[in-house]
Each structure stands twice: as C-alpha cells, then as structure tokens.
Design a protein around this motif. Structure first.
Motif, PDB file in Angstrom:
ATOM      1  N   LEU A  31      68.108 -22.204  28.258  1.00  0.00           N
ATOM      2  CA  LEU A  31      68.665 -21.127  29.067  1.00  0.00           C
ATOM      3  C   LEU A  31      69.821 -21.610  29.929  1.00  0.00           C
ATOM      4  O   LEU A  31      70.868 -20.944  30.022  1.00  0.00           O
ATOM      5  CB  LEU A  31      67.583 -20.512  29.956  1.00  0.00           C
ATOM      6  CG  LEU A  31      66.615 -19.558  29.273  1.00  0.00           C
ATOM      7  CD1 LEU A  31      65.424 -19.258  30.172  1.00  0.00           C
ATOM      8  CD2 LEU A  31      67.315 -18.259  28.887  1.00  0.00           C
TER       9      LEU A  31
ATOM     10  N   ALA B 234      68.491 -16.429  24.278  1.00  0.00           N
ATOM     11  CA  ALA B 234      68.525 -16.444  25.742  1.00  0.00           C
ATOM     12  C   ALA B 234      68.599 -15.010  26.248  1.00  0.00           C
ATOM     13  O   ALA B 234      69.341 -14.187  25.711  1.00  0.00           O
ATOM     14  CB  ALA B 234      69.714 -17.246  26.238  1.00  0.00           C
TER      15      ALA B 234
ATOM     16  N   SER C 179      72.765 -22.153  27.750  1.00  0.00           N
ATOM     17  CA  SER C 179      73.302 -20.881  27.253  1.00  0.00           C
ATOM     18  C   SER C 179      74.106 -20.166  28.335  1.00  0.00           C
ATOM     19  O   SER C 179      75.171 -19.596  28.056  1.00  0.00           O
ATOM     20  CB  SER C 179      72.160 -19.987  26.772  1.00  0.00           C
ATOM     21  OG  SER C 179      71.479 -20.572  25.684  1.00  0.00           O
TER      22      SER C 179
END
Length: 325
Positions: A66, A33, A69
């Motif tokens: 993403l 990420a 994360s």
C-alpha cells in the motif's frame, strides 16, 4: 508552499476475485491497493493536486504494498504511520454480472483502527486547503475520536472539510447504530457527499429534516449521487439536479471515490474556501462545471478494474468529456 489536500482514514487491500470454479467461488484473488480515503488521495494526485494520505498501515507485506502504491501514484505519504501491533486490513471484492461490487471485510483488528489523534504530525494541518474523511474511520471509538479531532484541527487551520458517507454496514460492530454515530463528523463537514441510498438511510425523519440538521452545523453543500441517474445538490438557499454520464460498467469499486476526487480537485483549482464557497455555489455555471467534471471522473473509473488503478488523469477526463454528451 502549495496548499495540499489531506485524506484521512483507511487504506486496505482489495482482493478481487477472478475466474469461477462453477459454484460461484473465485478461482483466485488478485490484490489491488484501495480504501476509500486512500482512493480519493490517489484520484487527486493523478489529477495533479498535492495530495497527502494520513492513516496507519501494518508492518507487513500488504502495508509495504500500500505504501509503495500510494507513492507510485504521487501521493505524499509523510503522514502515514506504521504499526507492528496489527496487520493491514483486507477486503475481498466480488463483482456481479453488471460490475456492481460487494465486500467481505477482514478488518478488526487491523492497523488502521489504531490511529489516534497524537499520531497526526504537528505540521499536518499547515497550508491545508481541504481535509477529507469517510465514515469508515468512525466505526471504532478511538479512531472516531481521532477523526473528529482531525476535522476540528483542519477547521481551526482554515481548511474546508469534506465528508463522503461511503457507508459499509459490515464494518460496524454488531449491535451498533451507525446512524447517530456519523453525525459528529457530518456536522463538522462543509461538503457532504452521499449516495441516494445513503441519503434515504439518513433521512429517517424526512429529507427536509435531514437537510435542516446539516444546515445547523457547518455544511454548505450536499451532493447526492445515484449512479448514471441525475445527481442532486443542495445548499441552504438553493438546490438543483444535473444529468450524469451513463457508460457500461466494468467495476464500480472506486467510482464514488473518483467522483469525490474530481469534485475536491475542482474546489482546490478554483481556490474555493470556507469564506467563498457560498459564492461558488451561487454561481451556477461554476458549480455545474465542477459537478460535471466529478461525474466524468466517476464514469471513467467504472470502466476499469481496481481502485487506485481506476483513477483517471486530466487528459483522460477531458477526452471523455469531449466524446460523451
């Protein structure tokens, strides 16, 4: 309510190459990420700030990765928007023998470019301490307009505005001239961070002309980093240099973002506002301590792989500063 720091722009997947087939090509790529403003948000969250990220992610597995994360690192994602009209951006990262990175971007069309001013929540700028951006959200006209509007709304709400140039020429449309296109954002920023190379790139008419143009806007502090070499800082009434940490580099991908995160963390911790920033800078021990802390954050980050994964927590920064001159 705790005043937060809002980082706006792109979040993307950094595909890090591992292994070699003997011809210089990676055997496989591992997703990490990343994305400069998202990295800064993660750096701030790991240091203990209430950090929010605003941007648009695709309705795909990379967008899911993403979002998860960001949330796992403690970043508030209430300002994240999802879109099914484009995929999440990718960047393929190659490291040389010194740990210095190069990028191959797979971005336009991508979801982050579709964010517009109307996608900001009406409450996004309430109780905001700092609004942070970088130039990667200025590469598309519609997104650039949203970025500048976000800076204006943040200023209207009384927040400090921060701009890390973080120039990536490959992200700009072929034939475009990014030098003048970054100035609307530069002139709205209270704090500007650039690398030495970026400062030279901006200073086509000389360093003093560049600084005078910044002082004619809202800028009060310019910080120029140069890897392990001394950093420079400028204010309309003062300037100086400060030594930086020199450590073996493993991966430079998130170093600048870790530095920015450390600096914004220090500004937030010391309750620096637009009204008090001149006094903060004039008190050199406070300014130097903040810059040393930011430098330590960047130094820790270069000893690790990845972007989100490279950002240190406060104990790691403090331990590093205790053991490194």
């Amino acid at each position: 309510m705790t005043r937060s720091i809002l980082c706006f722009g792109e979040a993307l997947i950094d595909m890090h190459g591992e292994g070699s087939d003997g011809h210089g090509f990676a055997r496989h790529f591992v997703p990490f990420a990343g994305g400069a403003p998202a990295n800064v948000a993660v750096a701030l969250a790991k240091l203990g700030c209430h950090a929010r990220f605003a941007g648009m992610l695709g309705m795909d597995r990379f967008g899911d990765f993403l979002l998860n994360s960001l949330q796992q690192t403690g970043v508030d994602t209430v300002d994240v928007v999802r879109s099914g009209e484009a995929n999440t951006a990718l960047a393929f990262v190659t490291l040389d023998g010194r740990g210095e990175r190069s990028f191959a971007f797979y971005r336009p069309p991508s979801a982050d470019l579709l964010f517009r001013a109307e996608h900001f929540r009406s409450e996004a700028f309430d109780d905001l301490a700092i609004f942070h951006i970088c130039s990667n959200s200025l590469t598309d006209a519609g997104l650039a307009a949203a970025t500048v509007e976000g800076m204006r709304r943040a200023r209207a709400a009384g927040a400090l505005t921060s701009f890390d140039l973080n120039l990536r020429p490959a992200l700009w449309p072929r034939g475009s001239e990014p030098r003048e296109q970054v100035w609307p954002a530069l002139l709205l920023a209270d704090v500007v961070k650039v690398s030495a190379e970026e400062f030279d790139w901006l200073a086509v008419d000389g360093e003093q002309a560049l600084l005078d143009r910044l002082w004619a806007g809202h800028t009060r502090l310019v910080v120029i980093t140069d890897g392990p070499h001394p950093l420079r800082w400028h204010h309309p009434d003062a300037d100086g240099e400060l030594p930086c940490y020199n450590v073996p580099m493993v991966d430079s991908t998130g170093a600048g973002d870790a530095f920015v995160g450390g600096l914004l963390y220090q500004l937030a911790q010391q309750h620096v506002t637009r009204e008090s920033i001149d006094g903060f800078i004039a008190t050199l021990p406070r300014l130097h301590a903040a810059l040393r802390y930011a430098s330590a954050c960047g130094a820790v980050a270069v000893t690790r792989h990845g972007s989100f994964t490279a950002m240190p927590n406060p104990a790691e920064v403090e331990q590093f500063m205790e053991t490194h001159a």
